[in-house]
Scaffold this active site. Structure first.
Site, short mmCIF file in Angstrom:
data_model
loop_
_atom_site.label_atom_id
_atom_site.label_comp_id
_atom_site.label_asym_id
_atom_site.label_seq_id
_atom_site.Cartn_x
_atom_site.Cartn_y
_atom_site.Cartn_z
N HIS A 169 -2.87 108.00 36.50
CA HIS A 169 -3.65 108.17 37.73
C HIS A 169 -3.45 107.02 38.70
CE1 HIS A 169 -6.78 105.76 35.49
NE2 HIS A 169 -7.04 105.30 36.70
N ASP A 202 -2.64 110.34 30.32
CA ASP A 202 -2.92 109.36 31.38
C ASP A 202 -2.11 108.08 31.19
OD1 ASP A 202 -3.97 108.45 33.73
OD2 ASP A 202 -5.87 107.76 32.86
N SER A 213 -7.38 99.73 36.02
CA SER A 213 -6.65 100.81 35.37
C SER A 213 -5.19 100.45 35.12
CB SER A 213 -6.69 102.07 36.24
OG SER A 213 -7.89 102.77 36.06
#
Length: 480
Positions: free
Chosen positions: A208, A241, A323
């Protein structure tokens, strides 16, 4: 996000009481003292769905399984509903900045700052002329004052940081982390983190973080030294992910981070997270492993399928921009990839994004390493599967095989692993090996911790009776 510079101006010196006429002259002052204080606080972070992606834009999870849904319009997030296989969420974005605190202007006539500078400069000159005398006077003054203050023999910069300390781990790991900036063709983008995977210039991060730059977007990676490199996406796995990017014109002195063993991690082990929360590159936070095998589903809320993980939970502060960054153990080994957070619905500071509340989730490195290697080899992810569609509705009883498959397909794939094992629609899977399965997303996350060809033991209920069967997992290539 809001960054506030908190501090107050140096107050004016109190006026001295008048000296009586017949009083003896006061001794000369020993010297002025200057003081400057400044504080800074950074706040912010996103929502998971199970959890929210802390790296870019996101959204709310499907309310159909345990974790509470995040706010309706966060700038990053997850959640999910869908079929038996599940795929990953994408999306990215950048946190906003609030206005900075403005220190009030000093009152006219009280120019203490300039006065302090002038006296300090004069003191330096005097010190050069009469160092020996100055030392003697200072020494005598200390002896007469009765002070018990003890000064360190070395300054902080001279101290040696042992390898096992947080400072030692950070000093070794930071040069091998990068801040990733991804921009789509439409100009939208955000900031995330990644770390050096090998000496060939491959960087591992979250899907993402880079999803917007997959089809012709712009991607850069910046090291703590300030060196910036253009990069390109080698492969991305939405369901896991996980993504791998490669530096263009990669330097020859890259130092990959050492990969640990996430299976051997224990609850209570110390953790160190590195990332760029809200664009604040090279930020280090600490915590512990709060739990293992935590089922987490996440997506960007754009209608795409969700990402699923059996995550490591940590209370190390993780925010949007963390992230894709490494979660390290106390020895500096990578044990996970920081990917999502659970947060409250109140973003605060007018940004719409929520901050860390100590519930962060990381993809175990054993799984991420396998995925990254497959992406480097073929550019496509490979998923383990049982070949059955399961319900993603809210449940605590297990993962029920649906009566209808996704997109009109059969609920149990003919000739697939589940069919060969005798599983049928309506069966409720309650365990996979020794892992308790309480929902469809939990089952998917556990299956994806395995590789195609692995043999697992499935416990299920049919007609009120519990049964056990061995299943050899199949494979599926790609996210479609």
């Amino acid at each position: 996000m809001s960054t506030e510079n908190e501090g107050t101006a140096v107050p004016p010196a109190p006026s001295a009481p008048p000296v009586p006429v017949d009083a003896p002259a006061a001794p000369a002052p020993q010297g002025p003292h200057g003081q400057d204080a400044q504080g800074q606080a950074a706040h912010g972070e996103g929502a998971p769905g199970g959890a929210g992606h802390p790296g870019g834009s996101s959204s709310a999870p499907d309310p159909s399984w345990p974790p509470p849904p995040p706010p309706a319009a966060p700038s990053y997030g997850d959640g999910g509903s869908g079929s038996s296989y599940g795929d990953g969420g994408s999306g990215y974005g950048a946190g906003g900045w609030g206005s900075s605190y403005q220190q009030p202007a000093p009152k006219p006539g009280r120019r203490r700052g300039g006065l302090v500078v002038a006296i300090l400069a004069a003191a330096l000159v005097a010190g050069g002329l009469g160092g020996g005398l100055g030392y003697t006077l200072a020494k005598n003054n200390d002896e007469n004052s009765g002070s018990t203050t003890v000064s360190a023999s070395t300054s902080g910069g001279d101290l040696k940081r042992d390898p096992g300390t947080v400072a030692g781990v950070a000093a070794k790991a930071l040069p091998s982390t990068v801040t990733i900036e991804a921009e789509s063709n439409s100009g939208e983008g955000g900031t995330g983190t990644g770390f050096v995977f090998d000496k060939q210039g491959h960087i591992v991060t979250n899907n993402h973080v880079v999803a917007g730059a997959v089809d012709g977007g712009k991607l850069t990676a910046t090291f703590p030294s300030g060196k910036k490199y253009d990069a390109e996406v080698v492969g991305n796995a939405q369901g896991y992910d996980v993504a791998v990017v490669k530096l263009k014109d990669a330097p020859s002195d890259l130092k990959p981070l050492t990969l640990g063993d996430s299976e051997k991690v224990a609850v209570g082990d110390a953790t160190i997270a590195i990332g760029a929360p809200f664009g604040l590159s090279d930020t280090v936070t600490t915590g512990i492993i709060s739990a293992k095998n935590r089922p987490v589903a996440s997506s960007d809320g754009s209608g795409s399928q969700a990402s699923y993980m059996s995550a490591l939970q940590t209370d190390a502060s993780i925010n949007p921009g963390n992230s894709g960054g490494p979660l390290l153990d106390a020895q500096g080994n990578v044990i996970g990839i920081n990917s999502a957070i659970q947060s409250t619905g109140n973003g605060g500071f007018g940004t719409g994004q929520s901050g860390s509340i100590g519930l962060g989730f990381a993809i175990p490195i054993n799984q991420a390493e396998y995925v990254a290697q497959e992406l480097i080899k073929t550019g496509k992810p490979v998923y383990a599967k049982i070949g059955a569609s399961v319900s993603l509705d809210d449940s605590s009883d297990g993962a029920q095989i649906t009566d209808q498959g996704a997109g009109g397909a059969a609920p149990v794939e003919p000739g697939g692993p589940a069919a060969k094992a005798g599983l049928k629609p309506g069966d409720v899977i309650t365990k996979l090996d020794d892992r308790v399965i309480d929902s469809g997303p939990t089952l998917i996350g556990e299956i994806w911790t395995h590789k195609p060809g692995d043999k697992v033991t499935i416990t299920y209920e049919r007609g009120g009776k519990q049964q056990t069967v061995d299943v050899t997992l199949g494979s599926r290539t790609g996210d479609n």
